[in-house]
Scaffold this active site. Sequence first.
Site, short mmCIF file in Angstrom:
data_model
loop_
_atom_site.label_atom_id
_atom_site.label_comp_id
_atom_site.label_asym_id
_atom_site.label_seq_id
_atom_site.Cartn_x
_atom_site.Cartn_y
_atom_site.Cartn_z
N GLU A 123 17.64 71.08 40.81
CA GLU A 123 17.81 71.59 39.89
C GLU A 123 16.95 72.53 39.73
O GLU A 123 15.63 72.18 39.21
CB GLU A 123 17.87 70.65 39.02
CG GLU A 123 19.04 69.51 38.69
CD GLU A 123 19.86 68.39 38.65
OE1 GLU A 123 18.98 68.68 37.11
OE2 GLU A 123 19.96 67.73 38.35
N ARG A 128 19.73 62.28 46.11
CA ARG A 128 20.90 61.89 46.23
C ARG A 128 21.76 62.99 46.09
O ARG A 128 21.45 64.01 45.74
CB ARG A 128 21.07 60.40 45.45
CG ARG A 128 20.78 60.96 43.25
CD ARG A 128 20.70 59.93 42.82
NE ARG A 128 20.28 60.14 41.24
CZ ARG A 128 21.18 61.18 40.79
NH1 ARG A 128 22.35 61.03 41.39
NH2 ARG A 128 20.72 61.29 39.53
#
Length: 446
Positions: free
Chosen positions: A57, A74
Amino acid sequence: GNAIHLGERECSAQRRYQKVMEESPSPFLDAASRQRMGEAAVMAARAIDYRNAGTVEFIVNGDGGFYFMEINTRLQVEHPVTEMVTGLDLVEWQLRVAAGEPLPALSVPSHGHAIEVRLYAEDPEREFLPGSGRIERLRLPTTQPNVRVDSGVIEGDLVSVHYDPMIAKLIVHGADRGEALAKMADALADCEVVGPSSNVAFLERLIRHPRVRAGNIHTGYLDQHLDEVLPTPLPPSAAHLALTASVALLADERQAMQQAHRSSEPDSPWAIADGWRLGHASYRLLGLAHRGERYQLTCHGSAGNYCIEWAAEQLTVEAAQVAGHWLSARVNGVALRVRAHADSASVFIHDGEHRLRMARVHPFHFGEDEVAHTGNRVLAPMPGKLIVLRVTAGDRVEPGQEVAVMEAMKMELSLKAPRAGTVAQVRVAVGEFVDADIALIVLEDA
């Protein structure tokens, strides 16, 4: 080992730091920024010898500069967006990598545009209070090559306060962003949730918002301008009332005909639900309710041709017919086509922009809540535990005064007096667990 990136997902449409809408590719990034960000994500994975699917991110500032935030080791809720534009099954590739298989290629091309929204059992009009209760009706879009629905609940299931209230994820794919937004509008219009409140109307307004359509929204925009996206409660228009009545009348006529066919006299004229009576003009009374308001309609005619009277309005409906999930009709000469269906409990229509669900009520029956003053109770908005009680019997309260605090789904909910008055009863104690819609505090009658 090898590491590749599969492009970016834009997640700036957020409320309280929770993602509401995700898409790929980002309308904000240009090709050069996209390449630099992908390379940075690959470098991060290699630096820690990462072996799995993961999400890196970044936060991007107004001039296009991006900064590392975190790596989620994940798949994320919005991973179907990436699957739609790459054609890859990311769960499958997690298993393949774990089994020692090599990655598919050094780079994977992206095709078209994909968007995902999250359909939640929550009430946008009550500060997005999570919903709970049994799903009485659930209609979701039909899965197609460019429309995907991921859901873990079905009609009749119970939405619990102990788990995330997500009902479904809707994911669409189009040749470009405009086509994807149009497909999402259609997918949302095909949704209906009866039972717990849902955010479907909020999502419909969100994808039509000018800033969203322009791809120019930052992570704080929704919190700062939420009133622009919240659905505006409006009474049904005369045309919508006429369409709603037409759907209900056609459903009644169809049901009466089906019952007649199962009877010993299938061709009896008494089986026709047209309101005919000897010596008088035929009419039927239809009772509908919306947001606590009752609408009593006088309906003349049958078989899709009606004159509908309501208050001072008189509306003419011609050639009304239902085909599948669609109603077509002419209302006062104007041709209209809406999504529609009806049953014995309610009627639903959607004109492509606005949705309307009206409850069916007996035209001569008024429930207790409709004939008595109902502003004398403080109800539990959802199941939870009472943690603070600020009043006792005999206390004087003012409108909007906090009288109690509940804890539910890791949130504290402030409960306020509906009007000025004197507390007549306090029916719960601190620490007590209560169900939704239970009266906790009762005021003396006004």
